[in-house]
Scaffold this active site. Structure first.
Site, PDB file in Angstrom:
ATOM      1  N   HIS A  21       0.844  -1.194   0.000  1.00  9.91           N
ATOM      2  CA  HIS A  21       0.000   0.000   0.000  1.00  9.91           C
ATOM      3  C   HIS A  21       0.879   1.244   0.000  1.00  9.91           C
ATOM      4  O   HIS A  21       1.611   1.495   0.961  1.00  9.91           O
ATOM      5  CB  HIS A  21      -0.911  -0.058   1.248  1.00  9.91           C
ATOM      6  CG  HIS A  21      -1.802   1.134   1.402  1.00  9.91           C
ATOM      7  ND1 HIS A  21      -2.287   1.539   2.620  1.00  9.91           N
ATOM      8  CD2 HIS A  21      -2.281   2.015   0.492  1.00  9.91           C
ATOM      9  CE1 HIS A  21      -3.032   2.607   2.455  1.00  9.91           C
ATOM     10  NE2 HIS A  21      -3.031   2.917   1.179  1.00  9.91           N
ATOM     11  N   GLU A  29       3.244   0.516   3.117  1.00  7.80           N
ATOM     12  CA  GLU A  29       2.609  -0.350   4.117  1.00  7.80           C
ATOM     13  C   GLU A  29       2.413  -1.728   3.475  1.00  7.80           C
ATOM     14  O   GLU A  29       1.519  -1.910   2.649  1.00  7.80           O
ATOM     15  CB  GLU A  29       1.259   0.273   4.522  1.00  7.80           C
ATOM     16  CG  GLU A  29       0.588  -0.411   5.674  1.00  7.80           C
ATOM     17  CD  GLU A  29      -0.770   0.223   6.042  1.00  7.80           C
ATOM     18  OE1 GLU A  29      -1.152   0.207   7.207  1.00  7.80           O
ATOM     19  OE2 GLU A  29      -1.457   0.740   5.124  1.00  7.80           O
ATOM     20  N   ASN A  52      -4.883   3.675   7.417  1.00  6.24           N
ATOM     21  CA  ASN A  52      -6.233   4.195   7.194  1.00  6.24           C
ATOM     22  C   ASN A  52      -7.195   3.827   8.317  1.00  6.24           C
ATOM     23  O   ASN A  52      -8.138   4.563   8.598  1.00  6.24           O
ATOM     24  CB  ASN A  52      -6.775   3.715   5.846  1.00  6.24           C
ATOM     25  CG  ASN A  52      -6.101   4.457   4.711  1.00  6.24           C
ATOM     26  OD1 ASN A  52      -5.423   5.466   4.941  1.00  6.24           O
ATOM     27  ND2 ASN A  52      -6.236   3.966   3.500  1.00  6.24           N
TER      28      ASN A  52
END
Ligand code: 3HC
Length: 719
Positions: A431, A443, A481
């Site tokens: 990510h 990530e 997130n």
């Protein structure tokens, strides 16, 4: 310690503290004794100092700062005899001579180095300044202007540049110790007087230079105190005699060493290294697993993220095939890549030659089949599970059996995506954060079947493409997130309750975040979140409208949807939470129309507004997110708190001088953090994110420092 030998009249002193020869108490004492021995030995005609192994020295031992270890002899005490010796002293530099390491070298009369050696004063990056004469001696060698550049930026200077600047006297290509010995012998008999830096004068650069530099540094390193202290110390070299300047430098150094910023920045330095040491639940880890070679790569999707990821790969010399289903989108993606490369050349971040080399390894295609031979593929298409599964099923058939399949999903389940393939061990999340070419975080997300070899490969890839890779487990939205969610939700609740979006952003920016939450939303595009919310609601069988205020008893605020429905999509449409004048412009101005919309919204739902302090804004946003961080730790999604801090520093620009949210909680004392979270839970019972983490509750009873949390978590797997 430091080793000593007499090689035919040359005293050869070896700094010995592998891997980087940090100048611990033992090394400083050893160096001082070795110099004394060389000084006293009548047979010795000259002296060479070098480092054991690959490096000269990475400077003071950072672990000793703030500790109880004996400070004396300090580096300056250890090196005094090098300065005063009538026998020539030569620093023979291989690898790095950084911080105190370079200061040792500046006490020597001559410095030679290998072509790949690097010198620099990176102290500013760990919240301090060169505190062993660096700020006084460097200006005497290379002048004020270059010293300001090197010391306030902390950048590493390569051998060629160091030679041009006059830091190195010679670049040598043979064995560094032998070269040092030969060089030292060649200067025996030449008076060293002119080489002693303390005897030189610093040219008067005038006070305006410093006024200008203070403004520049305040803007460039907003919130950081060390660069300003560096300037003060360098200015002292110009204004004061050598000894007084040294005293002033030491005073400033000691003030910084005991500052909270230095503590936080040094924590960050070690956290980055701790976080790089990953472990899977199976026990496999960074020491036991080896990466597969990645000679070629593919990226699917030429949108903003895909183009950015491709750019990271090609600028790191990895031949990459960029695939899009539509030729027009593909061309747009290539234009983005070319534009970013031109921008980097204009900003002198790379040469035109490097940009051309990068673009020469980019291939494009509208056919997935062209990925048949690559070693690793990163899928970066729209956040839609069915689409991703379809792509992975196809890739599984097209790609070589050893190819690793990565997804850039920011929220979807890695295991479900992996199920579309027959190589679940080779499916992993990578990510990236927007803008992918700039943001350093990668990530990496492992699924239940992802192999250690696959993890090792994406962790190594991250380092190779100059990212900071962090490994996390799979859960809804992963770590970055998932923590952002309560943070952003609280921001909206605060706006409902009376804070303006501009007050929220101001509080965050004053704290040190590069951008407030609402400015970030405008930059990403409000429509993105809008679609993600709709998709997520659809998956959960819920219908969301801008009138929705509770979902399954949980408070929600869909003010952002109201803005989207008014055509305010953020920077791209020229209007979002702020007004930008026209689409694509970056200058944000508060917009009365937004305030009116909020007023109207609150009237409609009869929400009472009140004055909200910046302290409340920070506490609610940060503690909601910190509580989530403890839940993530509790669930084993990350194995250590340092992972979370590195994610926030490199993914969202949390200021290094605040050390990351978990470090920040540690500094607040966990019993205070827990008490406040419990209070918020009582006051806001309709927000699940305020349910206190069990791990936090437990840790708050122990008063353990952050460095000990991991052992408590491991010893209490059932909390
Ligand atoms: N003190 C203590 N430990 C240090 C250290 C230092 N100055 N520099 C590196 N280390 C440790 C690292 O923590 C790591 O330990 P680990 O293996 O237990 O994780 C090990 O040495 C190897 O370091 P890296 O993993 O970072 O190795 P790299 O090869 O990737 O990088 C480096 C080498 C470029 C030297 C990098 O380690 C670095 O930048 N070090 C810090 C340099 C620095 O900030 N120097 C200034 C110190 S302050 C000072 O000198 C004050 C003086 O002016 C008075």
């Amino acid at each position: 310690m430091a080793n000593y030998r007499n090689k035919g009249g040359v005293a050869v002193i070896e700094l010995n503290n592998p891997p980087v020869n940090a100048l611990s108490f033992e090394v400083r004492s050893g160096l001082m004794n070795a110099l004394k021995r060389a000084h006293d030995d009548k047979d010795v005609k000259c002296i060479v100092i070098h480092g054991k192994g690959k490096n000269f020295s990475a400077g003071a031992d950072i672990k000793e700062f703030g500790g109880t270890k004996q400070q004396k002899p300090w580096i300056t005490d250890a090196c005094r005899l090098a300065d005063e010796s009538s026998k020539p002293v030569v620093a023979a530099i291989a690898g790095t001579a950084l911080g105190g390491g370079l200061e040792v070298a500046l006490f020597c009369h001559y410095r030679i180095g290998t072509p790949s050696c690097r010198v620099g004063f990176p102290e500013v990056q760990i919240g301090v300044l060169p505190g062993a004469g660096g700020t006084q001696r460097l200006p005497r060698l290379i002048g004020v202007k270059h010293s300001i550049d090197m010391i306030t930026s902390g950048r590493h200077v390569m051998a060629e540049e160091a030679l041009k600047l006059g830091i190195l006297d010679k670049i040598v290509t043979d064995d560094i110790i032998e070269e040092g010995i030969q060089f030292a012998k060649s200067v025996v008999g030449i008076d060293v007087g002119g080489r002693i830096l303390r005897n030189r004068k610093v040219e008067d650069a005038g006070s305006k230079v410093f006024d200008d530099e203070i403004s520049r540094v305040k803007k460039k390193y907003k919130g950081y105190i060390a660069p300003l202290f560096c300037l003060k110390a360098i200015q002292a070299s110009m204004q004061l005699p050598y000894d007084a300047g040294m005293e002033q430098e030491l005073k400033l150094f000691q003030q910084l060493v005991s500052s909270g910023q230095a503590k936080a920045q040094q924590y960050t330095f070690f956290a980055e290294r701790i976080s790089a040491r990953w472990q899977l639940p199976s026990g496999a880890n960074s020491q036991t697993a080896s990466p597969l070679p990645v000679k070629t790569a593919g990226v699917i999707g030429a949108g903003t993220m895909g183009a950015g990821i491709a750019l990271c790969l090609i600028t790191s010399g990895i031949p990459t095939v960029l695939v899009e289903q539509d030729q027009k989108f593909l061309e747009k993606g290539v234009k983005t890549v070319e534009g970013d490369l031109r921008g980097s050349v204009a900003l002198k971040k790379m040469t035109a030659e490097q940009a051309n080399k990068a673009i020469s390894v980019l291939k494009t295609s509208v056919n997935l089949e062209d990925l048949h031979d690559v070693d690793l593929v990163i899928e970066a298409v729209y956040e839609n599970l069915a689409l991703k599964k379809e792509i992975f099923a196809k890739l599984d058939k097209i790609c070589k059996s050893k190819t690793i399949l990565c997804t850039n999903t920011s929220s979807l389940d890695i295991d479900t995506i992996a199920e579309a393939t027959k190589r679940r061990d080779k499916v992993v999340g990578t990510h990236f954060f927007a803008p992918a070419y700039i943001m350093k975080l990668q990530e990496n997300v492992y699924g239940k079947d992802t192999s250690a070899e696959t993890v090792a490969t994406v962790m190594a890839l991250g380092k190779r493409i100059r990212k900071v890779p962090v490994l996390v487990g799979t859960c809804d939205s992963f770590v970055a997130n998932r923590m952002l969610h309560p943070y952003a939700t609280e921001a909206l609740f605060l706006v409902e309750e009376g804070a303006s979006p501009y007050e929220v952003d101001q509080a965050l920016e004053d704290f040190g975040m590069p951008m407030g939450m609402f400015r970030v939303s405008d930059l990403s595009g409000l429509d993105i979140g809008y679609k993600v919310r709709k998709e997520a609601a659809k998956r959960r069988g819920i219908e969301l409208t801008s009138d929705t205020r509770f979902v399954n008893g949980e408070r929600v605020c869909l003010l952002a949807n109201v803005l989207v429905e008014k055509g305010r999509l953020g920077i791209k449409s020229g209007k979002g939470w702020y007004n930008y004048g026209s689409p694509g412009k970056r200058e944000a101005t508060p917009d009365p129309e937004v305030l009116d919309t909020i007023e109207e919204y609150c009237r409609k739902y009869d929400i009472k507004k009140r004055k909200i302090s910046s302290q409340e804004i920070l506490e609610r946003m940060q503690l909601a997110m910190i509580n989530e961080g403890f839940k993530i730790l509790e669930e084993g999604i990350v194995s250590k708190p340092e992972d979370i801090d590195i994610i926030w520093i490199y993914g969202f620009g949390w200021p290094k001088y605040m050390g990351g949210p978990m470090f920040y909680a540690n500094e607040m004392k966990l019993k205070n953090v827990y008490r406040k979270i419990r209070d918020f839970h009582q006051n806001y019972p309709f927000s699940i994110h305020w349910t206190p983490s069990k791990l936090l509750a437990r840790l708050s009873e122990t008063d353990l420092p952050i460095s000990k949390w991991t052992s408590l978590i491991n010893s209490n797997s059932k909390l």
